[in-house]
Design a protein around this motif. Structure first.
Motif, PDB file in Angstrom:
ATOM      1  N   GLU A   1     -17.855   5.760  25.148  1.00 24.04           N
ATOM      2  CA  GLU A   1     -16.333   6.152  25.172  1.00 24.04           C
ATOM      3  C   GLU A   1     -15.990   6.837  23.880  1.00 24.04           C
TER       4      GLU A   1
ATOM      5  N   ASP B   1     -12.490   8.252  22.208  1.00 25.31           N
ATOM      6  CA  ASP B   1     -11.064   8.334  21.856  1.00 25.31           C
ATOM      7  C   ASP B   1     -10.758   9.418  21.042  1.00 25.31           C
TER       8      ASP B   1
ATOM      9  N   GLN C   1      -7.623  12.464  19.906  1.00 22.39           N
ATOM     10  CA  GLN C   1      -6.299  12.826  19.445  1.00 22.39           C
ATOM     11  C   GLN C   1      -6.399  14.520  19.458  1.00 22.39           C
TER      12      GLN C   1
ATOM     13  N   ASP D   1      -2.983  12.093  22.861  1.00 22.40           N
ATOM     14  CA  ASP D   1      -4.036  11.132  22.689  1.00 22.40           C
ATOM     15  C   ASP D   1      -4.853  10.983  23.985  1.00 22.40           C
TER      16      ASP D   1
ATOM     17  N   ALA E   1      -8.232   9.314  25.997  1.00 18.83           N
ATOM     18  CA  ALA E   1      -9.718   8.673  26.276  1.00 18.83           C
ATOM     19  C   ALA E   1     -10.630   8.922  27.379  1.00 18.83           C
TER      20      ALA E   1
ATOM     21  N   THR F   1     -14.482   8.599  29.239  1.00 23.83           N
ATOM     22  CA  THR F   1     -15.602   7.793  29.474  1.00 23.83           C
ATOM     23  C   THR F   1     -16.816   8.604  29.933  1.00 23.83           C
TER      24      THR F   1
END
Ligand SMILES: [Zn+2]
Ligand SMILES: [Zn+2]
Length: 203
Positions: free
Chosen positions: A73, A75, A77, A100, A102, A104
């Motif tokens: 994963e 995450d 910015q 922002d 995310a 996977t």
């Protein structure tokens, strides 16, 4: 101290060409700042050549990677600044670009391991998963997509920008013209008519 560490990490990732070896994820987790120039992204180069966008600051990605099992994963910015052209008054302006996101990542299953490979591929795409292989994440394409998505679809220099006069073409932010415009009156009249009809559906 923290800044110095970030610079080291940045250097390491830059050398790898926006690729990340999974063995670098010690304890399954890694935080990294990656700053690069717009020239590394082919779509941005095209947009810049067409003079639609000019990225005026390095594009910085603050990434946090977490590996659980085979799944990674990310995450992130992103932050930069871009010069754009206002869609209303056609004047160039600069704006901060932030977003922002995310992502996977899942390992690409080899032909032998697949039962019905096309189905597997479709499923992964539908779920928004990104494949990796050889224990290496290739971040170039996913990060490029994030930059494109962070750019405004209809850039406006200011929410209150008055745009150009549709009649004479003058910039209404800078000058007034005497052309007759009634778009608001028409809209309200139509709305009033609608409300009137709702109150008396039979009439
Ligand atoms: Zn404008
Ligand atoms: Zn006018």
């Amino acid at each position: 101290m923290i800044k110095a560490l970030f610079i080291l990490f940045t250097f390491a990732l830059e050398m790898a060409g926006v690729r990340l070896e999974l063995r670098e994820l010690k304890d399954g987790c890694l935080e990294q700042l990656y700053c690069c120039s717009a020239d590394e992204f082919s779509i941005l180069l095209e947009l810049q050549a067409e003079e639609q966008v000019k990225v005026v600051q390095p594009i910085c990605f603050q990434l946090r990677l977490q590996k659980s099992g085979q799944i990674v994963e990310v995450d992130g910015q992103l932050q930069s600044r871009a010069g754009l052209v206002c869609g209303r008054c056609l004047q160039p302006f600069e704006t901060d670009i932030r977003s922002d996101f995310a992502l996977t990542f899942t390992p690409l299953v080899t032909q032998q391991e697949m039962t019905a490979d096309e189905e597997v591929e479709l499923d992964a795409d539908e779920l928004g998963l990104i494949y990796y292989k050889d224990e290496t994440l290739d971040l170039l394409q996913p990060l490029q997509e994030q930059i494109i998505m962070a750019l405004p679809i209809r850039p406006v220099c200011d929410p209150g920008c008055l745009g150009l006069c549709p009649e004479c073409g003058c910039d209404l932010n800078k000058e007034k013209c005497s052309c007759v415009k009634q778009p608001f009156n028409n809209k309200f009249a139509a709305l009033a008519g609608l409300k009137g009809n709702k109150k008396h559906p039979e009439s």
